[in-house]
Motif scaffolding. Sequence first.
Motif, PDB file in Angstrom:
ATOM      1  N   ALA A  18      -8.538   1.831   0.703  1.00 30.19           N
ATOM      2  CA  ALA A  18      -8.322   1.419  -0.598  1.00 30.19           C
ATOM      3  C   ALA A  18      -9.288   0.453  -1.079  1.00 30.19           C
ATOM      4  CB  ALA A  18      -7.109   0.643  -0.808  1.00 30.19           C
ATOM      5  N   LEU A  19     -10.478   0.851  -1.808  1.00 28.70           N
ATOM      6  CA  LEU A  19     -11.807   0.109  -2.304  1.00 28.70           C
ATOM      7  C   LEU A  19     -11.258  -1.044  -3.434  1.00 28.70           C
ATOM      8  CD1 LEU A  19     -14.607   2.545  -2.459  1.00 28.70           C
ATOM      9  CD2 LEU A  19     -13.882   1.234  -0.547  1.00 28.70           C
ATOM     10  N   GLN A  20     -11.971  -2.031  -3.383  1.00 30.27           N
ATOM     11  CA  GLN A  20     -11.584  -3.036  -4.553  1.00 30.27           C
ATOM     12  C   GLN A  20     -10.413  -3.722  -4.694  1.00 30.27           C
ATOM     13  OE1 GLN A  20     -14.251  -4.005  -6.770  1.00 30.27           O
ATOM     14  NE2 GLN A  20     -15.477  -2.388  -6.407  1.00 30.27           N
ATOM     15  N   GLN A  21      -9.900  -3.773  -3.268  1.00 33.70           N
ATOM     16  CA  GLN A  21      -8.484  -4.574  -3.259  1.00 33.70           C
ATOM     17  C   GLN A  21      -8.932  -6.088  -2.788  1.00 33.70           C
ATOM     18  OE1 GLN A  21      -5.420  -2.760  -3.800  1.00 33.70           O
ATOM     19  NE2 GLN A  21      -7.481  -1.690  -4.532  1.00 33.70           N
ATOM     20  N   PRO A  22      -8.521  -6.895  -3.218  1.00 31.07           N
ATOM     21  CA  PRO A  22      -8.650  -8.511  -3.079  1.00 31.07           C
ATOM     22  C   PRO A  22      -8.385  -8.904  -1.621  1.00 31.07           C
ATOM     23  CG  PRO A  22      -7.008  -8.253  -4.871  1.00 31.07           C
ATOM     24  CD  PRO A  22      -7.285  -6.818  -4.334  1.00 31.07           C
ATOM     25  N   GLU A  23      -9.166  -9.578  -1.166  1.00 33.83           N
ATOM     26  CA  GLU A  23      -8.824 -10.086   0.204  1.00 33.83           C
ATOM     27  C   GLU A  23      -7.701 -11.304  -0.279  1.00 33.83           C
ATOM     28  OE1 GLU A  23     -12.014 -10.890   2.790  1.00 33.83           O
ATOM     29  OE2 GLU A  23     -12.743  -8.959   2.555  1.00 33.83           O
ATOM     30  N   TRP A  24      -6.650 -11.147   0.424  1.00 30.83           N
ATOM     31  CA  TRP A  24      -5.494 -12.236   0.196  1.00 30.83           C
ATOM     32  C   TRP A  24      -5.651 -13.011   1.489  1.00 30.83           C
ATOM     33  CZ3 TRP A  24      -4.102 -11.882  -4.755  1.00 30.83           C
ATOM     34  CH2 TRP A  24      -3.975 -10.714  -5.339  1.00 30.83           C
ATOM     35  N   ASP A  28       1.659 -11.866   4.215  1.00 30.04           N
ATOM     36  CA  ASP A  28       2.999 -12.216   3.908  1.00 30.04           C
ATOM     37  C   ASP A  28       3.484 -12.471   2.517  1.00 30.04           C
ATOM     38  OD1 ASP A  28       3.707 -11.384   6.353  1.00 30.04           O
ATOM     39  OD2 ASP A  28       3.675 -13.432   7.248  1.00 30.04           O
ATOM     40  N   GLU A  29       2.388 -13.259   2.016  1.00 30.47           N
ATOM     41  CA  GLU A  29       2.747 -13.662   0.548  1.00 30.47           C
ATOM     42  C   GLU A  29       2.517 -12.484  -0.266  1.00 30.47           C
ATOM     43  OE1 GLU A  29       0.457 -17.629  -1.580  1.00 30.47           O
ATOM     44  OE2 GLU A  29      -0.035 -16.679  -0.014  1.00 30.47           O
ATOM     45  N   VAL A  30       1.865 -11.530  -0.038  1.00 29.72           N
ATOM     46  CA  VAL A  30       1.561 -10.521  -1.014  1.00 29.72           C
ATOM     47  C   VAL A  30       2.949  -9.510  -0.813  1.00 29.72           C
ATOM     48  CG1 VAL A  30       0.381  -8.381  -1.318  1.00 29.72           C
ATOM     49  CG2 VAL A  30      -0.755 -10.397  -0.589  1.00 29.72           C
ATOM     50  N   ARG A  31       3.467  -9.667   0.467  1.00 29.28           N
ATOM     51  CA  ARG A  31       4.877  -8.647   0.628  1.00 29.28           C
ATOM     52  C   ARG A  31       5.906  -9.555  -0.160  1.00 29.28           C
ATOM     53  NH1 ARG A  31       2.564  -7.019   5.544  1.00 29.28           N
ATOM     54  NH2 ARG A  31       3.007  -8.858   6.695  1.00 29.28           N
ATOM     55  N   GLU A 131     -22.241 -20.240  -3.946  1.00 28.76           N
ATOM     56  CA  GLU A 131     -21.630 -18.630  -3.791  1.00 28.76           C
ATOM     57  C   GLU A 131     -20.193 -18.878  -4.044  1.00 28.76           C
ATOM     58  OE1 GLU A 131     -23.443 -15.649  -0.946  1.00 28.76           O
ATOM     59  OE2 GLU A 131     -21.357 -15.775  -0.196  1.00 28.76           O
ATOM     60  N   LEU A 132     -19.413 -18.088  -4.505  1.00 26.36           N
ATOM     61  CA  LEU A 132     -18.109 -18.117  -4.686  1.00 26.36           C
ATOM     62  C   LEU A 132     -17.533 -16.560  -4.593  1.00 26.36           C
ATOM     63  CD1 LEU A 132     -17.150 -21.098  -6.953  1.00 26.36           C
ATOM     64  CD2 LEU A 132     -16.915 -21.067  -4.520  1.00 26.36           C
ATOM     65  N   PRO A 133     -16.404 -16.173  -4.490  1.00 25.81           N
ATOM     66  CA  PRO A 133     -15.814 -15.085  -4.447  1.00 25.81           C
ATOM     67  C   PRO A 133     -15.945 -14.498  -6.220  1.00 25.81           C
ATOM     68  CG  PRO A 133     -14.370 -16.277  -3.360  1.00 25.81           C
ATOM     69  CD  PRO A 133     -15.229 -17.164  -3.659  1.00 25.81           C
ATOM     70  N   ALA A 134     -16.070 -13.437  -6.495  1.00 23.25           N
ATOM     71  CA  ALA A 134     -16.370 -12.860  -7.545  1.00 23.25           C
ATOM     72  C   ALA A 134     -14.873 -12.839  -8.550  1.00 23.25           C
ATOM     73  CB  ALA A 134     -16.801 -11.152  -7.585  1.00 23.25           C
ATOM     74  N   TYR A 135     -14.974 -13.187  -9.651  1.00 24.78           N
ATOM     75  CA  TYR A 135     -13.950 -12.972 -10.545  1.00 24.78           C
ATOM     76  C   TYR A 135     -13.063 -11.539 -10.523  1.00 24.78           C
ATOM     77  CZ  TYR A 135     -11.027 -12.879 -14.987  1.00 24.78           C
ATOM     78  OH  TYR A 135      -9.841 -12.769 -15.735  1.00 24.78           O
ATOM     79  N   ARG A 136     -11.806 -11.593 -10.170  1.00 27.90           N
ATOM     80  CA  ARG A 136     -11.482  -9.962 -10.220  1.00 27.90           C
ATOM     81  C   ARG A 136     -10.487  -9.546 -11.028  1.00 27.90           C
ATOM     82  NH1 ARG A 136     -12.894  -6.572  -6.062  1.00 27.90           N
ATOM     83  NH2 ARG A 136     -14.198  -7.798  -4.548  1.00 27.90           N
ATOM     84  N   GLY A 137     -10.409 -10.307 -12.065  1.00 23.51           N
ATOM     85  CA  GLY A 137      -9.096 -10.383 -13.117  1.00 23.51           C
ATOM     86  C   GLY A 137      -8.281 -11.466 -12.834  1.00 23.51           C
ATOM     87  N   ASP A 138      -7.506 -11.687 -13.926  1.00 22.96           N
ATOM     88  CA  ASP A 138      -6.531 -12.836 -13.878  1.00 22.96           C
ATOM     89  C   ASP A 138      -5.107 -12.534 -12.945  1.00 22.96           C
ATOM     90  OD1 ASP A 138      -8.131 -14.506 -15.472  1.00 22.96           O
ATOM     91  OD2 ASP A 138      -6.291 -14.628 -17.127  1.00 22.96           O
ATOM     92  N   ALA A 139      -4.996 -11.272 -12.436  1.00 23.34           N
ATOM     93  CA  ALA A 139      -4.022 -10.735 -11.858  1.00 23.34           C
ATOM     94  C   ALA A 139      -4.309 -11.197 -10.341  1.00 23.34           C
ATOM     95  CB  ALA A 139      -3.811  -9.529 -11.936  1.00 23.34           C
ATOM     96  N   VAL A 140      -5.737 -11.616 -10.041  1.00 24.31           N
ATOM     97  CA  VAL A 140      -6.115 -12.022  -8.757  1.00 24.31           C
ATOM     98  C   VAL A 140      -6.570 -13.314  -8.561  1.00 24.31           C
ATOM     99  CG1 VAL A 140      -7.941 -11.397  -6.958  1.00 24.31           C
ATOM    100  CG2 VAL A 140      -6.793  -9.470  -8.526  1.00 24.31           C
TER     101      VAL A 140
END
Length: 447
Positions: A18-24, A28-31, A131-140
């Motif tokens: 699955a491409l373009q998924q955020p690294e959380w 467990d938090e995601v579940r 350097e910081l993680p890219a913005y991936r949308g407010d959902a992320v």
Amino acid sequence: MSISSVSGDLDAWRGLPALQQPEWDDPDEVRVVAAELAKQPPLVFAGECDQLKAQLADVARGEAFVLQGGDCAETFEGSNADAVKNKLKTLLQMAVVLTYAASVPVVKIGRMAGQFAKPRSKPVEVRGGVELPAYRGDAVNGLDFDASSRRNDPHRLLKAYHCSAVTLNLCRAFTKGGYADLRQVHAWNQDFVAQSPAGRRYEQVAGEIDRALTFMKACGVNPEEFHGVEFYSSHEALLLDYERALTRIDHLSGLPYDVSAHFLWIGERTRQLDGAHVEFLRHIRNPIGVKLGPGTSADDALALIDRLNPEGEPGRLTFITRMGAGKVRDVLPSLVEKVHRSGAPVAWICDPMHGNTFEAPSGHKTRRLDDVLDELAGFFEVHRALGTHPGGIHIEFTGDDVTECVGGGHGLVEDDLHQRYETACDPRLNRGQSLDLAFMVAELYRK
Ligand code: PEP
Ligand code: MN
């Protein structure tokens, strides 16, 4: 098919890349968040998705035209009454221009109420040596450029759901509660007419519609369709944990629908045939789209049809082509021709935005309205030459008077970009530019 085998299908994507998924940080938090999302009420209903599918079948047959648009990236802050109303007002004005000037039924789909996640070309952003993680949308994560804002936070998925609910509720109220009544055609333009060439041109159309309505009313014709519009929601189905958690088995048909939006599309970066996104969307029964960039071969398109609509259900599959003004006339013909020859019922929509982005000397990402219009003209030329139907447009716009794209009635130039550059991601057409585009598309359609 038993419910358990349906659920198995719905989770088969988990074993695929699955491409373009955020690294959380914490799976467990995601579940926990996904379990919470799974308990929330649906945002849309299966019957509404089926109704949109039937309208998209009309588009594929050449009997209707799609107007799909909204922000590149919606923001939580933008989920408020004024911003939503301005976007809807602009969409309604564009739809009126198209319906009236091109004499075609217009299917209205917002890139709204769920467009909170973005694929990125680079996983990190560097500014001033930091350097910081890219913005991936407010959902992320957050747009602010600091470490805590850029942390991927799964709880934002719940906020994305709630903001989608708020936005869709406003859209439903505005489009059904009298505001979208055709007799309001002048009212939508009131704040705009004096300031803009496009607004003045629109005023003429509105005047003609007014006279036609008065005439029809005098004849005793006043159908329900004049008093509200059907409006549908859509977004890129990018975050699969979110989309899976909002997928429900419709109790009438026993079939799965992703109830996060009426229409979902797979982006150009995540449309791999053996990838998780195609696998997941294969199993939901909503109408779906796939973005096709200039590197798409006809075989790629045919293979996508085979995976996503093997039974040839009309209205199920829309191809959203985004080739770029310089390429559309070269690469689109063979694609459309081969798909057309296969007999597959596909609706073709043009996204004239994503192939025409460039960086201005000031560093702003921008687009020229002339390039956007040129890609649209090329799209129409190609379909006209092949005898296929140019079925619609997919654009990034906002109802506010931003300065993010250059060109249009006000003659915005690159030096103006800094004035109101507000997008969270790609540059959007402002209201005047959107109306200019609607007039031009209506002309192309009539030819
Ligand atoms: C988008 O629609 O914002 C987008 C990222 O498009 P594409 O997948 O066509 O690049
Ligand atoms: Mn975009």
